[in-house]
Design a protein around this motif. Structure first.
Motif, PDB file in Angstrom:
ATOM      1  N   ILE A 136      40.048   3.146  -1.933  1.00 45.92           N
ATOM      2  CA  ILE A 136      38.957   2.186  -1.766  1.00 45.92           C
ATOM      3  C   ILE A 136      38.266   2.358  -0.423  1.00 45.92           C
ATOM      4  O   ILE A 136      37.031   2.353  -0.328  1.00 45.92           O
ATOM      5  N   VAL A 137      39.038   2.515   0.641  1.00 45.83           N
ATOM      6  CA  VAL A 137      38.438   2.705   1.959  1.00 45.83           C
ATOM      7  C   VAL A 137      37.666   4.024   1.996  1.00 45.83           C
ATOM      8  O   VAL A 137      36.567   4.104   2.563  1.00 45.83           O
ATOM      9  N   GLY A 138      38.231   5.057   1.369  1.00 53.90           N
ATOM     10  CA  GLY A 138      37.543   6.344   1.337  1.00 53.90           C
ATOM     11  C   GLY A 138      36.215   6.263   0.608  1.00 53.90           C
ATOM     12  O   GLY A 138      35.202   6.822   1.076  1.00 53.90           O
ATOM     13  N   ILE A 139      36.180   5.598  -0.517  1.00 49.42           N
ATOM     14  CA  ILE A 139      34.928   5.512  -1.265  1.00 49.42           C
ATOM     15  C   ILE A 139      33.920   4.633  -0.545  1.00 49.42           C
ATOM     16  O   ILE A 139      32.701   4.827  -0.650  1.00 49.42           O
ATOM     17  N   SER A 140      34.411   3.656   0.221  1.00 49.83           N
ATOM     18  CA  SER A 140      33.506   2.821   1.011  1.00 49.83           C
ATOM     19  C   SER A 140      32.775   3.666   2.044  1.00 49.83           C
ATOM     20  O   SER A 140      31.556   3.537   2.229  1.00 49.83           O
ATOM     21  N   ASP A 141      33.516   4.556   2.719  1.00 46.35           N
ATOM     22  CA  ASP A 141      32.869   5.472   3.670  1.00 46.35           C
ATOM     23  C   ASP A 141      31.842   6.345   2.950  1.00 46.35           C
ATOM     24  O   ASP A 141      30.733   6.585   3.462  1.00 46.35           O
ATOM     25  N   MET A 142      32.213   6.824   1.769  1.00 41.26           N
ATOM     26  CA  MET A 142      31.314   7.692   1.016  1.00 41.26           C
ATOM     27  C   MET A 142      30.023   6.980   0.646  1.00 41.26           C
ATOM     28  O   MET A 142      28.928   7.568   0.704  1.00 41.26           O
ATOM     29  N   VAL A 143      30.109   5.717   0.273  1.00 40.84           N
ATOM     30  CA  VAL A 143      28.912   4.980  -0.133  1.00 40.84           C
ATOM     31  C   VAL A 143      27.927   4.892   1.026  1.00 40.84           C
ATOM     32  O   VAL A 143      26.713   5.114   0.862  1.00 40.84           O
ATOM     33  N   HIS A 144      28.420   4.565   2.211  1.00 39.17           N
ATOM     34  CA  HIS A 144      27.523   4.471   3.372  1.00 39.17           C
ATOM     35  C   HIS A 144      26.903   5.826   3.691  1.00 39.17           C
ATOM     36  O   HIS A 144      25.708   5.917   3.990  1.00 39.17           O
ATOM     37  N   PHE A 145      27.703   6.875   3.598  1.00 41.62           N
ATOM     38  CA  PHE A 145      27.181   8.208   3.889  1.00 41.62           C
ATOM     39  C   PHE A 145      26.149   8.635   2.842  1.00 41.62           C
ATOM     40  O   PHE A 145      25.047   9.086   3.177  1.00 41.62           O
ATOM     41  N   VAL A 146      26.510   8.515   1.578  1.00 41.02           N
ATOM     42  CA  VAL A 146      25.627   8.978   0.507  1.00 41.02           C
ATOM     43  C   VAL A 146      24.341   8.160   0.463  1.00 41.02           C
ATOM     44  O   VAL A 146      23.232   8.713   0.307  1.00 41.02           O
ATOM     45  N   THR A 147      24.481   6.828   0.600  1.00 41.55           N
ATOM     46  CA  THR A 147      23.295   5.973   0.540  1.00 41.55           C
ATOM     47  C   THR A 147      22.293   6.345   1.631  1.00 41.55           C
ATOM     48  O   THR A 147      21.089   6.479   1.385  1.00 41.55           O
ATOM     49  N   ARG A 148      22.813   6.523   2.848  1.00 47.38           N
ATOM     50  CA  ARG A 148      21.905   6.863   3.945  1.00 47.38           C
ATOM     51  C   ARG A 148      21.355   8.280   3.794  1.00 47.38           C
ATOM     52  O   ARG A 148      20.172   8.548   4.083  1.00 47.38           O
ATOM     53  N   TYR A 149      22.181   9.209   3.317  1.00 48.73           N
ATOM     54  CA  TYR A 149      21.740  10.591   3.124  1.00 48.73           C
ATOM     55  C   TYR A 149      20.615  10.653   2.091  1.00 48.73           C
ATOM     56  O   TYR A 149      19.612  11.353   2.284  1.00 48.73           O
ATOM     57  N   GLN A 150      20.776   9.913   0.993  1.00 52.24           N
ATOM     58  CA  GLN A 150      19.734   9.919  -0.031  1.00 52.24           C
ATOM     59  C   GLN A 150      18.428   9.318   0.491  1.00 52.24           C
ATOM     60  O   GLN A 150      17.336   9.785   0.144  1.00 52.24           O
ATOM     61  N   THR A 151      18.552   8.289   1.353  1.00 52.17           N
ATOM     62  CA  THR A 151      17.357   7.699   1.947  1.00 52.17           C
ATOM     63  C   THR A 151      16.602   8.729   2.783  1.00 52.17           C
ATOM     64  O   THR A 151      15.360   8.824   2.730  1.00 52.17           O
ATOM     65  N   GLU A 152      17.328   9.517   3.562  1.00 48.63           N
ATOM     66  CA  GLU A 152      16.699  10.552   4.387  1.00 48.63           C
ATOM     67  C   GLU A 152      16.099  11.656   3.525  1.00 48.63           C
ATOM     68  O   GLU A 152      15.024  12.193   3.845  1.00 48.63           O
ATOM     69  N   ARG A 153      16.764  11.983   2.421  1.00 52.33           N
ATOM     70  CA  ARG A 153      16.219  13.021   1.525  1.00 52.33           C
ATOM     71  C   ARG A 153      14.961  12.506   0.842  1.00 52.33           C
ATOM     72  O   ARG A 153      13.990  13.268   0.662  1.00 52.33           O
ATOM     73  N   GLU A 154      14.953  11.228   0.466  1.00 51.87           N
ATOM     74  CA  GLU A 154      13.761  10.643  -0.147  1.00 51.87           C
ATOM     75  C   GLU A 154      12.590  10.649   0.826  1.00 51.87           C
ATOM     76  O   GLU A 154      11.418  10.714   0.421  1.00 51.87           O
ATOM     77  N   ALA A 155      12.912  10.582   2.127  1.00 56.19           N
ATOM     78  CA  ALA A 155      11.854  10.598   3.143  1.00 56.19           C
ATOM     79  C   ALA A 155      11.304  12.001   3.376  1.00 56.19           C
ATOM     80  O   ALA A 155      10.373  12.177   4.174  1.00 56.19           O
ATOM     81  N   GLY A 156      11.875  13.006   2.707  1.00 55.91           N
ATOM     82  CA  GLY A 156      11.344  14.354   2.768  1.00 55.91           C
ATOM     83  C   GLY A 156      12.037  15.293   3.727  1.00 55.91           C
ATOM     84  O   GLY A 156      11.559  16.412   3.951  1.00 55.91           O
ATOM     85  N   PHE A 157      13.160  14.899   4.292  1.00 50.67           N
ATOM     86  CA  PHE A 157      13.851  15.761   5.243  1.00 50.67           C
ATOM     87  C   PHE A 157      14.675  16.826   4.526  1.00 50.67           C
ATOM     88  O   PHE A 157      15.218  16.599   3.436  1.00 50.67           O
ATOM     89  N   HIS A 158      14.786  17.982   5.173  1.00 45.81           N
ATOM     90  CA  HIS A 158      15.606  19.083   4.675  1.00 45.81           C
ATOM     91  C   HIS A 158      17.068  18.624   4.620  1.00 45.81           C
ATOM     92  O   HIS A 158      17.489  17.798   5.431  1.00 45.81           O
ATOM     93  N   PRO A 159      17.852  19.148   3.649  1.00 46.48           N
ATOM     94  CA  PRO A 159      19.245  18.693   3.532  1.00 46.48           C
ATOM     95  C   PRO A 159      20.025  18.718   4.843  1.00 46.48           C
ATOM     96  O   PRO A 159      20.731  17.750   5.165  1.00 46.48           O
TER      97      PRO A 159
END
Length: 756
Positions: A279-302
């Protein structure tokens, strides 16, 4: 200094080649899998006794001089009539076979019991029952009912439940326990008994170890499946779900490998590890993935998006991992070794989950494609929910403050009613054979909660002196007056048996001798007829004796009241110069655990509040921000305490740990919220706009992680163990209340108190 700054760490991760991360992770995974063979399971009641306790030290001394109070295994059998000849022959077959087991020292049953009968010719052992002589059946029945060493111990008062009592060696490991249970099964099969009940340490420990193993595997699988389902519902992208599952699975294997490398033995609390790690591991993943997708939606390179994501949430996620670890480390204040070890290992697992997410999962996010429109739509749906919460909290500050105050008052009122009135049955898994067997003996024999009272002879006296025995008998009779007490036996019983035998087996003579000649006569017969059992109740040097028995499982509060009454009676009715008495045994240590639990709850909360507050003070360097951060996170703890009090949920060891660890978990949302808020303030954004943007950017991740944590911990509610069920339920409720508090009360406090 800059070489070790977070920016340099993020840059290193961004520059790391994906192939290198996968190669290192693969090698560690192989090492971890190889180490799994070193993990063992155990369950010993002694492990949960508080160490460095004077009562525990005395108990060990008492046990060394006499014997342990839990080295027995009882086999209970139901029958229409205990004196039925066919039943007695089968009982004798089983008793004889059990006596041949290498794991039994003595076996007692109706067919093996011999009572003494005396006349002028001497003393003679007489069989208690005569299955082949129907004419003696009535006499046998009368003899059983009149013998307090048989009725209520080897057979129930209604003569429909019979016990085979076996005494086992003081120290038995899991292999010995399993060998004994195999011998019991074989003996019962040969004797033709298909239905029987077991009570004793060997059965408890074997069954609870098996239960631990099953729950550990079941919760590991269920946690992964639950998190996979919730992740899919939130992201609707199988690649994100796959990466999340790979991350938490690898984390769990790494953690188990760490346990294997250190040769750790898992105990009854270990079933919580998979839930916590996953559960703690997936919680970290959610914050990372959510923010990463936001940056990708903004047009930034991976790779650029990865760097921006780490700069925005990498340090905040690290802080939440630290605070969660601190919550678990507060368990170090407990004197109970398994709880301390659980705190250390759980804290290590939390930090390990962060490292795996950071070093292995984060670089792999660059393989994820841009979110699809459907996924963006679902993200916007959650964003709309957070915006509604933002607007409602802004429009109704008085209502928010009023509800918060009401919750605080109710929480305090409920917490004041918390109880540690625990029964032994509470610690057994429901709907299992070991639980049903315990209830069987409770109902048929008035309980088997161990009771031990040490009698210590005064200076110049021995435990077998007449005046000492008379005082032991006085105390024993007083204890017998409590309806909760049963199965009492002390060194005085050997004198009473011989006195009865010398009086022609007269039931009325089952008492201590009442004149000097009879005392002398009984004393002269002891060495010949008392046998080795006398050594279990009188020490070799004559300095100590025991009074043992059992109590109905009435709860620690009621038993504590009885123990206080016994102490008061002893103080006013016995001569401490001749003999002193001291409560001891596993029952007393079980009760003392509850005392330590009371203390550790408060100390755990204080430690968690102090350490995490200090951490936040160093982070924010602003007293107002410290208050703003701490206040919303005390409310979930009060809600948890209120639920415990209002619903009379007893505080046992597993349930008590939730306060310290819950604070470490619930403060995570606050850290993420305030970290984002400070970033917006640092960019020159006005206060209200900073709060709104924080809701927009961070609120979605908070809702998603809370849902995952809630449903993840709710898996524990599938457990048959009441304490594990309570942990899952209470942590789930605490997490939801923490989310609501952060989304409503935290913005209110920022508006009213925050000053740059």
């Amino acid at each position: 200094m800059s070489a070790y700054s977070p920016r340099s760490v993020w840059a290193f991760i961004v520059r790391t080649r994906l192939r290198r991360s996968i190669s290192v992770g693969g090698l560690l995974l192989i090492l971890s899998l190889w180490s799994l063979k070193n993990i063992g399971f155990s369950y010993h009641f002694d492990d949960f006794f508080p160490k460095d306790d004077e009562d525990l030290e005395f108990y060990y001394q008492y046990r060394d001089q006499l014997a342990a109070d839990d080295n027995f295994l009882l086999i209970g059998l139901s029958t229409p009539s205990a004196l039925d000849p066919e039943f007695l022959h089968a009982l004798d077959t089983a008793s004889t076979l059990l006596a041949k087991s290498a794991q039994t020292q003595r076996v007692a049953s109706l067919t093996t019991y011999r009572y003494l009968w005396g006349n002028s010719m001497g003393m003679f052992p007489v069989p208690l029952v005569h299955p082949d002589d129907p004419e003696r059946r009535m006499d046998d029945s009368v003899r059983i009912v009149s013998d307090p060493l048989v009725c209520g111990k080897l057979v129930s008062a209604d003569m429909q439940t019979v016990v085979i009592a076996t005494t086992t060696p003081d120290s038995m490991d899991l292999a010995d326990n399993q060998a004994l249970l195999a011998d019991v099964e074989e003996a019962m099969t040969v004797a033709g008994f298909d239905d029987y009940h077991l009570l004793g340490k060997a059965n408890f420990e074997s069954e609870l170890i098996r239960f631990q193993q099953e729950e550990f595997i079941r919760f590991s699988i269920l946690s992964v499946l639950c998190v996979a389902l919730i992740s899919f519902l939130l992201f609707r992208d199988l690649r994100v779900v796959g990466l999340s599952m790979l991350t938490v699975t690898v984390t769990l294997v790494f953690f188990l490998g760490l346990l294997g490398l250190t040769h750790r033995t898992l105990n009854v609390m270990s079933s919580l590890y998979p839930i916590i790690i996953i559960i703690v591991g997936i919680s970290d993943m959610v914050h990372f993935v959510t923010r990463y997708q936001t940056e990708r939606e903004a047009g930034f390179h991976p790779r650029r998006a990865l760097g921006r994501m780490l700069q925005d949430v990498g340090f905040a996620t690290f802080l939440t991992s630290v605070t969660t670890a601190i919550g678990f480390l507060t368990l170090l204040s407990s004197p109970i070794p398994p709880i301390r070890e659980f705190g250390i290992l759980a804290a290590a697992g939390v930090l390990l989950a962060y490292l795996v997410t950071l070093l292995f999962a984060a670089p792999m996010m660059m393989l994820l494609p841009l979110p699809q429109k459907a996924e963006q739509g679902r993200s916007y749906f959650i964003a709309r929910i957070t915006n509604r919460i933002y607007r409602s909290g802004k429009k109704r500050p008085v209502l928010t403050a009023g509800v918060s105050l009401l919750v605080v008052l109710l929480g305090i009122l409920g917490a004041s009613r918390m109880t540690t009135d625990i029964t032994l049955a509470d610690g057994l898994p429901k709907h299992t054979a070991v639980y049903d067997d315990f209830l069987f003996f409770e109902e048929q024999f008035n309980g088997f909660r161990p009771f031990e009272l040490a009698a210590i002879a005064g200076k110049g006296f021995e435990i077998t002196d007449t005046v000492v025995l008379q005082q032991i008998d006085l105390v024993e009779n007083y204890i017998a007056s409590f309806p909760e007490a049963g199965n009492l036996f002390s060194v005085t019983a050997f004198y009473k048996v011989l006195n009865r035998a010398l009086d022609g087996d007269n039931p009325a003579a089952y008492r201590l001798p009442d004149n000097a000649p009879r005392w002398n006569r009984v004393q002269s017969l002891l060495g010949r007829y008392a046998g080795p059992d006398m050594q279990l109740y009188s020490s070799a040097d004559g300095s100590m004796g025991r009074l043992s028995g059992s109590f109905r499982d009435a709860g620690t509060d009621q038993i504590g009241g009885i123990q206080d009454s016994i102490k008061q009676f002893i103080a006013r009715s016995t001569d401490s110069n001749q003999v002193t008495f001291r409560l001891t045994g596993t029952g007393l240590m079980f009760d003392k655990n509850n005392e330590y639990i009371r203390r550790s709850i408060l100390s755990g909360i204080v430690i968690a509040l102090s350490v995490i507050s200090l951490l936040m003070a160093l982070l924010y360097r602003n007293f107002r921000m410290l208050v703003i951060a701490v206040v919303p996170n005390t409310i979930p703890l009060l809600i948890c305490g209120g639920i415990l009090g209002f619903f009379r949920i007893p505080l046992d060891a597993p349930t008590a740990i939730i306060f310290g660890i819950s604070y470490g978990i619930v403060v995570d949302d606050t850290i993420h919220f305030l970290s984002r808020f400070r970033l917006e303030i640092a960019r020159g954004v006005p206060l209200e706009e900073a709060i709104r943007r924080t809701f927009s950017e961070t609120g979605r991740a908070l809702i998603m992680t809370t849902l995952i944590l809630f449903f993840g911990f709710s898996v524990l509610m599938l457990s048959n163990l009441q304490a594990t069920f309570n942990v899952g339920m209470l942590i789930g409720i605490t997490l939801l209340s923490a989310l609501i508090s952060d989304l409503y009360l935290l913005p209110l406090l920022l508006r009213k108190w925050y000053r740059p």
